[in-house]
Design a protein around this motif. Structure first.
Motif, PDB file in Angstrom:
ATOM      1  N   SER A 261      38.011  29.680  45.138  1.00  0.00           N
ATOM      2  CA  SER A 261      38.367  30.909  45.838  1.00  0.00           C
ATOM      3  C   SER A 261      37.342  31.256  46.907  1.00  0.00           C
ATOM      4  O   SER A 261      36.182  30.825  46.852  1.00  0.00           O
ATOM      5  N   MET A 262      37.776  32.039  47.882  1.00  0.00           N
ATOM      6  CA  MET A 262      36.852  32.479  48.921  1.00  0.00           C
ATOM      7  C   MET A 262      35.749  33.346  48.331  1.00  0.00           C
ATOM      8  O   MET A 262      34.597  33.278  48.758  1.00  0.00           O
ATOM      9  N   ALA A 263      36.090  34.181  47.336  1.00  0.00           N
ATOM     10  CA  ALA A 263      35.084  35.041  46.709  1.00  0.00           C
ATOM     11  C   ALA A 263      33.992  34.196  46.055  1.00  0.00           C
ATOM     12  O   ALA A 263      32.792  34.481  46.198  1.00  0.00           O
ATOM     13  N   ASP A 264      34.385  33.144  45.335  1.00  0.00           N
ATOM     14  CA  ASP A 264      33.392  32.250  44.713  1.00  0.00           C
ATOM     15  C   ASP A 264      32.570  31.526  45.774  1.00  0.00           C
ATOM     16  O   ASP A 264      31.351  31.384  45.649  1.00  0.00           O
ATOM     17  N   THR A 265      33.245  31.051  46.812  1.00  0.00           N
ATOM     18  CA  THR A 265      32.560  30.316  47.875  1.00  0.00           C
ATOM     19  C   THR A 265      31.527  31.200  48.561  1.00  0.00           C
ATOM     20  O   THR A 265      30.363  30.796  48.756  1.00  0.00           O
ATOM     21  N   ALA A 266      31.926  32.409  48.930  1.00  0.00           N
ATOM     22  CA  ALA A 266      31.007  33.325  49.609  1.00  0.00           C
ATOM     23  C   ALA A 266      29.831  33.708  48.706  1.00  0.00           C
ATOM     24  O   ALA A 266      28.689  33.808  49.167  1.00  0.00           O
ATOM     25  N   THR A 267      30.114  33.917  47.419  1.00  0.00           N
ATOM     26  CA  THR A 267      29.047  34.279  46.484  1.00  0.00           C
ATOM     27  C   THR A 267      28.008  33.162  46.379  1.00  0.00           C
ATOM     28  O   THR A 267      26.796  33.422  46.404  1.00  0.00           O
ATOM     29  N   ILE A 268      28.468  31.924  46.286  1.00  0.00           N
ATOM     30  CA  ILE A 268      27.526  30.801  46.176  1.00  0.00           C
ATOM     31  C   ILE A 268      26.719  30.642  47.464  1.00  0.00           C
ATOM     32  O   ILE A 268      25.507  30.388  47.424  1.00  0.00           O
ATOM     33  N   ILE A 269      27.373  30.819  48.614  1.00  0.00           N
ATOM     34  CA  ILE A 269      26.639  30.778  49.886  1.00  0.00           C
ATOM     35  C   ILE A 269      25.555  31.850  49.885  1.00  0.00           C
ATOM     36  O   ILE A 269      24.410  31.612  50.308  1.00  0.00           O
ATOM     37  N   GLY A 270      25.888  33.044  49.390  1.00  0.00           N
ATOM     38  CA  GLY A 270      24.914  34.127  49.324  1.00  0.00           C
ATOM     39  C   GLY A 270      23.762  33.825  48.383  1.00  0.00           C
ATOM     40  O   GLY A 270      22.591  34.092  48.695  1.00  0.00           O
ATOM     41  N   ILE A 271      24.064  33.261  47.217  1.00  0.00           N
ATOM     42  CA  ILE A 271      23.023  32.910  46.247  1.00  0.00           C
ATOM     43  C   ILE A 271      22.082  31.851  46.823  1.00  0.00           C
ATOM     44  O   ILE A 271      20.849  31.953  46.697  1.00  0.00           O
ATOM     45  N   LEU A 272      22.639  30.845  47.459  1.00  0.00           N
ATOM     46  CA  LEU A 272      21.806  29.801  48.069  1.00  0.00           C
ATOM     47  C   LEU A 272      20.911  30.392  49.161  1.00  0.00           C
ATOM     48  O   LEU A 272      19.751  29.992  49.312  1.00  0.00           O
ATOM     49  N   ASN A 273      21.450  31.346  49.909  1.00  0.00           N
ATOM     50  CA  ASN A 273      20.643  32.017  50.935  1.00  0.00           C
ATOM     51  C   ASN A 273      19.474  32.757  50.299  1.00  0.00           C
ATOM     52  O   ASN A 273      18.333  32.708  50.799  1.00  0.00           O
ATOM     53  N   VAL A 315      32.550  29.751  37.392  1.00  0.00           N
ATOM     54  CA  VAL A 315      31.580  30.299  36.449  1.00  0.00           C
ATOM     55  C   VAL A 315      31.583  29.503  35.144  1.00  0.00           C
ATOM     56  O   VAL A 315      30.528  29.037  34.668  1.00  0.00           O
ATOM     57  N   THR A 316      32.752  29.320  34.539  1.00  0.00           N
ATOM     58  CA  THR A 316      32.841  28.581  33.265  1.00  0.00           C
ATOM     59  C   THR A 316      32.386  27.135  33.432  1.00  0.00           C
ATOM     60  O   THR A 316      31.674  26.579  32.574  1.00  0.00           O
ATOM     61  N   THR A 317      32.787  26.496  34.530  1.00  0.00           N
ATOM     62  CA  THR A 317      32.411  25.098  34.767  1.00  0.00           C
ATOM     63  C   THR A 317      30.897  24.957  34.883  1.00  0.00           C
ATOM     64  O   THR A 317      30.302  24.024  34.311  1.00  0.00           O
ATOM     65  N   MET A 318      30.258  25.847  35.593  1.00  0.00           N
ATOM     66  CA  MET A 318      28.800  25.776  35.748  1.00  0.00           C
ATOM     67  C   MET A 318      28.080  26.106  34.445  1.00  0.00           C
ATOM     68  O   MET A 318      27.034  25.519  34.137  1.00  0.00           O
ATOM     69  N   GLN A 319      28.631  27.035  33.685  1.00  0.00           N
ATOM     70  CA  GLN A 319      28.041  27.328  32.370  1.00  0.00           C
ATOM     71  C   GLN A 319      28.140  26.114  31.452  1.00  0.00           C
ATOM     72  O   GLN A 319      27.188  25.796  30.712  1.00  0.00           O
ATOM     73  N   ASN A 355      20.708  30.344  38.572  1.00  0.00           N
ATOM     74  CA  ASN A 355      21.332  31.673  38.566  1.00  0.00           C
ATOM     75  C   ASN A 355      22.617  31.706  37.743  1.00  0.00           C
ATOM     76  O   ASN A 355      23.424  32.627  37.916  1.00  0.00           O
ATOM     77  N   VAL A 356      22.806  30.732  36.857  1.00  0.00           N
ATOM     78  CA  VAL A 356      24.074  30.614  36.154  1.00  0.00           C
ATOM     79  C   VAL A 356      24.378  31.834  35.287  1.00  0.00           C
ATOM     80  O   VAL A 356      25.537  32.221  35.127  1.00  0.00           O
ATOM     81  N   GLU A 357      23.339  32.475  34.748  1.00  0.00           N
ATOM     82  CA  GLU A 357      23.569  33.652  33.907  1.00  0.00           C
ATOM     83  C   GLU A 357      24.056  34.844  34.728  1.00  0.00           C
ATOM     84  O   GLU A 357      24.760  35.708  34.219  1.00  0.00           O
ATOM     85  N   GLN A 358      23.640  34.910  35.988  1.00  0.00           N
ATOM     86  CA  GLN A 358      24.057  36.019  36.852  1.00  0.00           C
ATOM     87  C   GLN A 358      25.321  35.694  37.655  1.00  0.00           C
ATOM     88  O   GLN A 358      25.895  36.572  38.297  1.00  0.00           O
ATOM     89  N   SER A 360      28.419  35.051  36.935  1.00  0.00           N
ATOM     90  CA  SER A 360      29.637  35.776  36.582  1.00  0.00           C
ATOM     91  C   SER A 360      29.636  37.178  37.175  1.00  0.00           C
ATOM     92  O   SER A 360      30.622  37.624  37.778  1.00  0.00           O
ATOM     93  N   ALA A 361      28.510  37.890  37.017  1.00  0.00           N
ATOM     94  CA  ALA A 361      28.412  39.256  37.538  1.00  0.00           C
ATOM     95  C   ALA A 361      28.440  39.267  39.066  1.00  0.00           C
ATOM     96  O   ALA A 361      29.050  40.156  39.677  1.00  0.00           O
ATOM     97  N   GLU A 362      27.789  38.278  39.680  1.00  0.00           N
ATOM     98  CA  GLU A 362      27.756  38.214  41.142  1.00  0.00           C
ATOM     99  C   GLU A 362      29.159  37.975  41.705  1.00  0.00           C
ATOM    100  O   GLU A 362      29.573  38.614  42.681  1.00  0.00           O
ATOM    101  N   THR A 363      29.883  37.053  41.085  1.00  0.00           N
ATOM    102  CA  THR A 363      31.242  36.760  41.543  1.00  0.00           C
ATOM    103  C   THR A 363      32.162  37.956  41.327  1.00  0.00           C
ATOM    104  O   THR A 363      32.982  38.291  42.191  1.00  0.00           O
ATOM    105  N   ALA A 364      32.027  38.616  40.165  1.00  0.00           N
ATOM    106  CA  ALA A 364      32.851  39.797  39.871  1.00  0.00           C
ATOM    107  C   ALA A 364      32.593  40.901  40.888  1.00  0.00           C
ATOM    108  O   ALA A 364      33.517  41.622  41.296  1.00  0.00           O
TER     109      ALA A 364
END
Length: 401
Positions: A261-273, A315-319, A355-358, A360-364
């Motif tokens: 999803s775009m939401a997941d994609t954008a969140t991961i881009i943000g986390i990497l930043n 989220v589940t796959t990375m966990q 950041n795997v523990e966070q 889920s919350a970041e994506t939500a």
């Protein structure tokens, strides 16, 4: 006349730009009156042409309306000249950068054509008309852009919107999507300090890759995209929109192929930043990570989980990947990840697992902002400052033609 009088009083040495704006803002009646009388004159001329025999009463009404229209136009033209004088005097007094910027916006010819004919010609060469009538589609675009630019709650210009529509139509968007996208691009660019044309280019590409993930009308889909982009830019403190756009543009093809999803994609881009990788480079790391995720699942024995609609449950796959690495030493873990993801993939998977523990919350949080009014809320701030009022004055006068 009242508009010109107000502007002259603001041009006195002690008049500041903020004061001038407040005075002039109360005098837009003349400008709007010119627009109304212009419409009346046009209507009466049509009636006069069809009247047989010629109607003396109609002729009188037309003469009276024409006289009022011309008076209002002269007042508006005087308004523009006086505002230019405000700019000159304020600059001469060295009242500061804000005054210079405000004057510069108004100084470059406030009375002119509502839209240069060349811009229409450019748009007609690329517009993807829903009914095949390019000229008609251009007219629809122009009328809607002008209507949007005249609204009190926007600081867009007709020309700006048409230029972005050209970019989006060139990218293959249908005319309705390009129109909605141009308005969202203007708002996102304003809030994130981006260039409207660049933002429009990014939103057009994002819509083509992710648009079918969103529910609602085209306008609602574009609004959701704008909310996600604004949220990501502001929350993750990405330096500028160009970086975010470049990262998403690079990641979008792989995200689409993996149904992320775009939401997941954008969140991961943000986390990497946030982990020190420029957002513009994060897209490459994203690609390398998810290009190898199935290979990693086969080797380590965890599942690549998908939701009912087929989207990847990131989220589940990375966990599950993180759990599959439990029990390994730091060196063993690094060695396994290096072998599975390679050098470029390591730049993505290490920060994600960190950041795997966070995650889920970041994506939500990103998903919750998708349907919020975040973009409109932040954009409203810019429609109420002094510069916005000066820009609206310019657009109102230009619309007289």
């Amino acid at each position: 006349r009242s508009v010109a009088t107000s502007a002259r009083s603001a041009a006195r040495p002690q008049g500041l730009v903020g004061t001038a704006v407040r005075k002039v803002n109360n005098r837009f009646g003349q400008v709007r009156a010119a627009q109304r009388y212009g419409a009346v004159v046009a209507r009466l001329k049509r009636e006069q042409q069809t009247a047989a025999p010629s109607s003396e009463l109609l002729d009188q009404r037309l003469a009276r309306a024409t006289r009022r229209y011309n008076e209002a136009r002269r007042a508006a033209a005087g308004f523009g000249r006086e505002l230019t004088e405000v700019q000159r005097r304020q600059r001469a007094q060295k009242l500061g950068r804000a005054a210079k910027v405000g004057g510069a916006v108004l100084g470059a010819g406030v009375v002119g054509a509502a839209l240069d004919g060349r811009e229409r010609s450019y748009l007609q060469t690329v517009i993807n008309a829903r009914d095949g009538d390019r000229a008609g589609a251009v007219e629809r675009s122009y009328l809607q852009a002008r209507e949007f630019a005249r609204r009190r709650d926007t600081i867009a210009t007709t020309k700006e919107l048409i230029e972005v529509e050209y970019i989006m139509n060139s990218a293959g968007l249908e005319e309705t999507a390009a129109r909605a996208g141009a308005q969202i691009a203007h708002k996102v660019a304003t809030v994130t300090r981006g260039r409207t044309a660049d933002v429009g280019n990014i939103i057009g590409g994002v819509y083509k890759q992710f648009g079918d993930q969103f529910e609602g009308t085209v306008r609602e889909q574009m609004s959701q995209i704008g909310n996600i982009l604004t949220h990501t830019q502001l929350k993750y403190k990405i330096t500028n929109f160009d970086q975010l756009g470049a990262g998403l543009k690079e990641a979008s093809s792989q995200a689409n192929a993996m149904k992320i999803s775009m939401a997941d994609t954008a969140t991961i881009i943000g986390i990497l930043n946030n982990e020190g990788m420029e957002a513009s480079r994060a897209g490459t790391a994203f690609n390398a990570t998810f290009r190898n995720i199935n290979k990693a699942a086969d080797e380590l024995g965890f599942s690549v989980t998908r939701l009912k609609d087929g989207q990847l449950d990131v989220v589940t796959t990375m966990q599950d990947l993180s759990s599959a690495l439990d029990g390994l030493s730091i060196d063993e873990r690094q060695g396994v990840l290096q072998e599975l993801f390679g050098d470029e993939g390591m730049k993505g998977i290490i920060p994600i697992l960190k950041n795997v523990e966070q995650l889920s919350a970041e994506t939500a949080d990103t998903v919750s902002k998708q349907l919020s009014g975040l973009l409109d809320e932040r954009y409203e701030i810019f429609t109420k400052d002094d510069l916005a009022q000066l820009q609206k004055a310019k657009e109102h006068i230009r619309s007289l033609g």
